[in-house]
Design a protein around this motif. Structure first.
Motif, PDB file in Angstrom:
ATOM      1  N   TYR A  76      38.746  41.759  30.907  1.00 29.78           N
ATOM      2  CA  TYR A  76      39.745  41.298  31.861  1.00 29.78           C
ATOM      3  C   TYR A  76      39.718  39.772  31.941  1.00 29.78           C
ATOM      4  O   TYR A  76      38.652  39.163  31.979  1.00 29.78           O
TER       5      TYR A  76
ATOM      6  N   PRO B 137      36.865  42.114  38.118  1.00 34.68           N
ATOM      7  CA  PRO B 137      37.113  43.401  38.786  1.00 34.68           C
ATOM      8  C   PRO B 137      36.110  44.460  38.342  1.00 34.68           C
ATOM      9  O   PRO B 137      35.361  44.280  37.373  1.00 34.68           O
TER      10      PRO B 137
ATOM     11  N   ASN C 202      37.817  45.205  44.707  1.00 33.22           N
ATOM     12  CA  ASN C 202      37.903  44.136  43.719  1.00 33.22           C
ATOM     13  C   ASN C 202      38.662  44.562  42.466  1.00 33.22           C
ATOM     14  O   ASN C 202      38.107  44.668  41.373  1.00 33.22           O
ATOM     15  N   HIS C 203      39.941  44.844  42.644  1.00 33.05           N
ATOM     16  CA  HIS C 203      40.830  45.122  41.515  1.00 33.05           C
ATOM     17  C   HIS C 203      42.267  45.106  42.029  1.00 33.05           C
ATOM     18  O   HIS C 203      42.497  45.132  43.245  1.00 33.05           O
TER      19      HIS C 203
END
Length: 417
Positions: free
Chosen positions: A157, A172, A316-317
């Motif tokens: 990512y 993430p 956290n995404h």
């Protein structure tokens, strides 16, 4: 192949499958969770992904072993029918033990001790040995399933930003390998992908923006104490009470329970990965970002609150679609087929996010899905349109599972007197 399976089922009825404790599958699934938790790497060690599917493989292995002895469903892995006089308990325990030992050799002592406890309780040595052989064969097949797609690139990512402009640097929860798993049920991760979220200049965006801004705020004046509690209670649900209640119901065979746990884990895995792939595809902003920067969305019906905070921590995404919603909807579709829309005793769900909390009872599966979705909006982390998209994704996964895998086989009719 189907005809052979039907004949095998008839043989099992004729000779009588060796009895097994209805709890053997539940016990080994519980133990699989304990072993997995005990094997977690330290916080500073990178995850490899090799063991992410250990529990699902254990569930599938138990299903294949038990279904080989008591042929009730289509085999998922193409396992042949086995001796109907084999011990089902030995087969299930061996299947789970071999899978878990392969994944977690560092837990060998605990695994061996528990396995020996199970096997010592089986007095029929011949049946036990036959069951052990079937369990070993099932484990071998399960360990070869659900791995990574060969040669598929693992793409890290990359945080998106303009050159020279700071952005959050914490990566993430998705790992580079997360989307290279072979699906259990789906043809690919795009098969159930929802369409895009509403346009930022749309009426729907403004409506759902305002809803979560009000009810999802840490300092909300519109959220009730009960809604605040549910937002925290449902952060990490625990389905064990429902699964146990169903597994212990009168008239269920141990192979039915094995199939239930296998389907539960398979749809959970596929819904989770398909949702994650959609999240990264759309990369949609979370409420805390959108509300603090509403002057940038181009919609005159939204207003910014630079100090806005959600009730619970933001995952956290990316936001769209809702993963809690897709996972619960996928499970609900499978469980409705298993025990009906409104099971006796209700849908019983505990919470891992509120330790030592009492089990909550919801009347039906669809109601449980709706309550989970609402809790994500109460918590300030998901818009209503994202909840709806997640639910639809999950329903499709569950429905496709019922259409494609482990389907019930026709059973011989009992002869009349």
């Amino acid at each position: 192949m189907r005809k052979f399976a039907v004949l095998a089922a008839g043989a099992a009825l004729a000779f009588g499958a060796a009895p097994a404790s209805a709890d053997v599958v539940c016990e080994w699934m519980d133990f699989a969770q304990l072993i997995t938790a005990a094997s977690q790497p330290p916080a500073d060690a990178p995850r490899t992904g090799e063991h992410d599917r250990a529990q699902t493989q254990a569930a599938i292995a138990m299903f294949e072993a038990l279904n080989a002895i008591d042929r009730r469903y289509e085999s998922y892995l193409g396992m042949a029918a086995g001796d109907p006089t084999a011990s089902q308990e030995a087969a299930a325990a061996t299947a789970a033990y071999q899978v878990l030992l392969s994944h977690f050799p560092g837990q060998k002592t605990a695994l061996e001790d528990s396995y020996n406890v199970t096997m010592m309780g089986i007095s029929n040595v011949a049946a036990r040995d036959k069951g052990k052989a079937i369990g070993e064969a099932a484990a071998k097949l399960a360990l070869a399933s659900g791995g990574f797609v060969p040669d598929m690139a693992q793409t890290p990512y990359r945080p998106r930003t303009a050159p020279g402009v700071w952005t959050a640097t914490q990566l993430p929860v998705f790992q580079p390998y997360s989307f290279t798993f072979k699906p259990w049920i789906l043809k690919n991760w795009e098969e159930v992908r929802p369409g895009p979220p509403p346009a930022l200049d749309s009426e729907r965006w403004a409506k759902d923006f305002e809803e979560i801004k009000q009810i999802g705020a840490k300092s909300s004046k519109t959220r009730t104490p009960q809604q605040s509690l549910m937002a925290r209670y449902r952060i990490t649900p625990n389905m064990t009470p429902s699964l146990r209640l169903i597994a212990d119901a009168k008239g269920r065979r141990v192979v039915d329970n094995a199939r239930m746990f296998a389907m539960f884990n398979m749809v959970s895995d596929d819904a989770n990965v398909a949702t994650g792939a959609a999240k990264l595809h759309y990369n949609f902003w979370r409420p805390i970002t959108a509300i603090r920067n509403a002057e940038d969305d181009g919609n005159p019906a939204t207003t910014a609150d630079p100090a806005w905070e959600p009730l619970i921590g933001t995952p956290n995404h990316p936001e769209y679609p809702c993963a809690h919603c897709s996972g619960t909807a996928a499970i609900a579709e499978v469980m409705k087929a298993e025990v009906g829309a409104s099971p006796p005793g209700g849908v019983r769900v505990a919470s891992r996010s509120i330790p030592n909390s009492i089990v909550q009872v919801v009347p039906n599966w669809d109601g449980w899905v709706k309550e989970v979705s609402a809790s994500r909006t109460y918590g300030g982390v998901h818009y209503r349109f994202s909840n709806e998209a997640g639910e639809e994704l999950g329903r499709k996964v569950g429905q496709l599972a019922l259409q494609r895998v482990m389907r019930p086989l026709p059973q011989p009719k009992k002869k009349g007197r």
